[in-house]
Design an enzyme around this catalytic site. Structure first.
Site, PDB file in Angstrom:
ATOM      1  N   THR A  71      63.683  87.272  28.759  1.00 43.97           N
ATOM      2  CA  THR A  71      63.759  86.188  29.386  1.00 43.97           C
ATOM      3  C   THR A  71      65.235  86.170  30.067  1.00 43.97           C
ATOM      4  OG1 THR A  71      62.025  85.038  28.418  1.00 43.97           O
ATOM      5  CG2 THR A  71      63.808  83.714  29.254  1.00 43.97           C
ATOM      6  N   ASP A 118      58.343  77.894  26.655  1.00 46.75           N
ATOM      7  CA  ASP A 118      59.449  76.637  26.480  1.00 46.75           C
ATOM      8  C   ASP A 118      60.165  76.768  28.053  1.00 46.75           C
ATOM      9  OD1 ASP A 118      60.535  79.269  25.613  1.00 46.75           O
ATOM     10  OD2 ASP A 118      62.522  78.390  25.415  1.00 46.75           O
ATOM     11  N   GLY A 178      58.801  80.908  22.135  1.00 46.97           N
ATOM     12  CA  GLY A 178      58.719  79.644  23.035  1.00 46.97           C
ATOM     13  C   GLY A 178      58.320  78.627  22.170  1.00 46.97           C
TER      14      GLY A 178
HETATM   15  N1  ASP Z   1      61.063  81.944  25.540  1.00 48.35           N
HETATM   16  C1  ASP Z   1      60.103  82.803  26.394  1.00 48.35           C
HETATM   17  C2  ASP Z   1      58.769  82.381  26.024  1.00 48.35           C
HETATM   18  O1  ASP Z   1      58.334  82.055  24.988  1.00 48.35           O
HETATM   19  C3  ASP Z   1      60.146  84.073  25.795  1.00 48.35           C
HETATM   20  C4  ASP Z   1      61.586  84.871  25.879  1.00 48.35           C
HETATM   21  O2  ASP Z   1      62.590  84.054  25.569  1.00 48.35           O
HETATM   22  O3  ASP Z   1      61.635  86.241  25.882  1.00 48.35           O
HETATM   23  O4  ASP Z   1      57.846  82.362  26.803  1.00 48.35           O
END
Ligand code: ASP
Length: 305
Positions: free
Chosen positions: A174, A205, A228
């Site tokens: 992300t 999240d 998340g």
């Molecule tokens: N936080 C992101 C999610 O849960 C994933 C990530 O940070 O790579 O969708």
């Protein structure tokens, strides 16, 4: 009061080990992080708003296949790409988000549209895509988002109900940015393809204001990456702001408490970047690595481990 325009970015946190990436790959990440920082910084140097700077930095990361956002988004359980993104401006307190969107080249631009062209905070799926289409945002075919590495990642999990953080024992993630501009405004933006093999409709999240993204001129701007579900339950980004506002913690104390104590205790993995009006910067994670970088006073700094 004089403010020092500063921009900070991340490209995901996870089991990123020096032993698992080649020198050439490492250089590619540093290059991509620098390019993103420079595009955000140009905006700040021209007297642009922090929101424009974080948007520009995230667009650059979304266009790079190395990161799990935009072009580099992971595959969901149906072999599709569903993306989430959000933005928040610390002066107005306004925010925008999209969730579960497909084929939009830059979901962060769609999140801005929600903030600037509607009276709402979040639009999902078709509704968000329609808004983006009407506004003339660029759409790409499924092939544009196809990436062999991501496909193999997905094939390993396909047929199971397991999901995987993109960067847990892989090396992508992300993306997000936080910045302060020369007027003392802070802003945050975050964008993701989510988890590999996630069920269709699963939202993390990233597009949830207060969980993955938050900005207030009174406290700080925060962008998160990691598991998340843990970040949603922990309301992580807002928790940092609350500890500053209500408990008088410094930015660093608040970030360390939220990630190194609370998130870790809950069993969640990940990290965040944060900035305040004094241009203090925190980049904290409880994983072996987090792609990250900042530009302050013309100095570019990028790190991985
Ligand atoms: N936080 C992101 C999610 O849960 C994933 C990530 O940070 O790579 O969708």
């Amino acid at each position: 009061m004089d403010y020092t325009p500063t921009i900070v970015i991340h490209g995901g946190a996870g089991t990123i080990l020096k032993s698992s990436i080649s020198d050439e790959q490492e250089r590619s990440y540093h290059r991509a992080l620098s390019e993103s920082l420079i595009s955000g910084n140009i905006t700040l140097q021209r007297g642009g708003h922090a929101l424009d700077a974080v948007t520009a930095a995230v667009v650059s990361l979304e266009d790079c296949p190395l990161f799990n956002a935009g072009k580099g988004s992971v595959f969901n359980r149906n072999g599709k790409h569903e993306m989430d993104a959000s933005v928040m401006s610390g002066d107005s307190g306004l925010a925008g988000a999209v969730a579960g969107v497909r084929n939009i080249r830059n979901p962060v631009l769609a999140a801005r549209l929600v903030m600037e062209q509607t009276q709402h905070v979040m639009l999902i799926g078709e509704g968000a895509e329609e808004l983006a289409k009407k506004a003339g945002l660029v759409f790409e075919s499924d092939e544009y988002f196809f990436n062999e590495f991501r496909f193999n990642q997905w094939k390993d999990l396909h047929g199971s109900d397991k999901t995987q953080l993109d960067h847990s024992d892989k090396k992508f993630g992300t993306v997000g940015a936080v910045a302060i501009d020369s007027y003392g405004n802070v802003a945050a933006a975050t964008s993701t393809g989510g988890l590999t093999n996630k069920p269709p409709g699963r939202i993390g999240d990233t597009p949830i204001i207060g969980a993955g993204t938050y900005a207030s001129n009174q406290t700080c701007a925060v962008s998160c990456t990691g598991d998340g579900e843990f970040f949603i339950r922990g309301i992580v980004a807002y928790d940092v702001a609350c500890l500053i506002e209500y408990s008088g913690l410094s930015l660093e104390q608040a970030c360390n408490k939220v990630i190194l104590e609370k998130l870790t205790k809950s069993g969640g993995e990940g990290g965040l970047i944060a900035i305040n009006r004094d241009s203090q910067v925190v980049m904290v994670f409880n994983t072996p690595g987090m792609y990250r970088g900042m530009i302050k006073n013309g100095k570019v700094l990028t790190s991985i481990f």
